[in-house]
Design an enzyme around this catalytic site. Sequence first.
Site, PDB file in Angstrom:
ATOM      1  N   LYS A  23       0.855  -1.181   0.000  1.00  0.00           N
ATOM      2  CA  LYS A  23       0.000   0.000   0.000  1.00  0.00           C
ATOM      3  C   LYS A  23       0.896   1.238   0.000  1.00  0.00           C
ATOM      4  O   LYS A  23       1.530   1.549   1.018  1.00  0.00           O
ATOM      5  CB  LYS A  23      -0.923  -0.032   1.217  1.00  0.00           C
ATOM      6  N   LYS A  51     -13.140  -6.599  -8.719  1.00  0.00           N
ATOM      7  CA  LYS A  51     -13.699  -6.784  -7.382  1.00  0.00           C
ATOM      8  C   LYS A  51     -15.182  -7.139  -7.524  1.00  0.00           C
ATOM      9  O   LYS A  51     -15.937  -6.414  -8.177  1.00  0.00           O
ATOM     10  CB  LYS A  51     -13.538  -5.505  -6.562  1.00  0.00           C
TER      11      LYS A  51
HETATM   12 MG    MG Z   1      -5.812  -2.195  -5.910  1.00  0.00          MG
END
Ligand code: MG
Length: 367
Positions: free
Chosen positions: A165, A265
């Site tokens: 991240k 997703k």
């Molecule tokens: Mg991503």
Amino acid sequence: MKITRIFAHRVELPLHETTYRWSGGKSVTVFDSTIVGVETDQGLTGYGEVCPLGPFYLPAYAEGVRAGLRELGPHLLGIDPCQLALLNQRMDAALKGHPYVKSGIDIACWDLLGQASGLPVCTLLGGRFGESVRLYRAISQEDPDIMARKVAAYRAEGYTRFQLKVGGDPDVDVARIRAVRGILQPTDRLVADANTGWTQHEAVRVVRAVRDLDVYIEQPCLSYEECLAVRRATDHPFVLDETVESLDVLLRARGDSAMDVVNLKISKLGGLTKTRQARDLCVSMGIAMTLEDSWGGDITTAAIAHLAHSTPEAFRFTSTDFNSYVTVSTAEGAPRRVNGFMSAATTPGLGIRPRPEVLGPRVVEVA
Ligand code: MG
């Protein structure tokens, strides 16, 4: 078979690592997940799950799932849950947009189709490719040395793919990428996921600063146009995620050669039915995928496992086992990571059995 009742439970999912941080100072400590149940007149009940990554990641929030189910539920009573295209058409006619609200119902109806037919969902989605699904580990945003230590620890558990991240201060992000790449083996895959956090000029600086490293760059900027400009300024393999919300964007990105890998997703696209459509299109276009969801527990992880396991191996870049990040188990039978891999259940449907003592009372009930 007819839908006779739609209900939902709200479940809190704390994290083993206490907090998950990503770009822009965003973080979550306890995930708010909605477990959706669809009951039928044949005595079968199917389950799905929707768990946004907080209210500030995608246009989705946890209470919105529950409000949407109350709005949508009455339109679905009496429908055959095994007729997935018909069900999705009815959902789209009754409620414009809000794909994440529809995702839990759609997953629950795939679970029902599997239970009714005696087949695992992955068989119904196309078949079981290979023995297992390779997983990545998302590494919460921290100081570079802490992230490198965490990667080393997860590597020792069997993971070989890591999603860092980043999307913070570009100079610190360069240090994060260097620190982690430095402790990996050449065969390990590293993704620097900025989650839209860099401006275009920051992203161009970062990709130039890590040009000598083997690293994938994921969704550097907020808009498609900014990401495309960065893509054209780098020779790193490139992943699009947040901007890919429809088949239109996928086709445009293919036309622009804007990505090498795409992150699909399930809840962002509206469930397994629509994610399968996008998945099959990507396979036809030769685009590899990260197949996952925004977040979740056992039921989301089961849905991911069936979707990923039914995808040809060459096009499975990564998936993740969200149920191993959280401290609460909501269902028996969910996939468990073995040495960096997981497998879809071989039993009918999703292969999960919710734990009633964990789910608590119903917070939505439409009958
Ligand atoms: Mg991503």
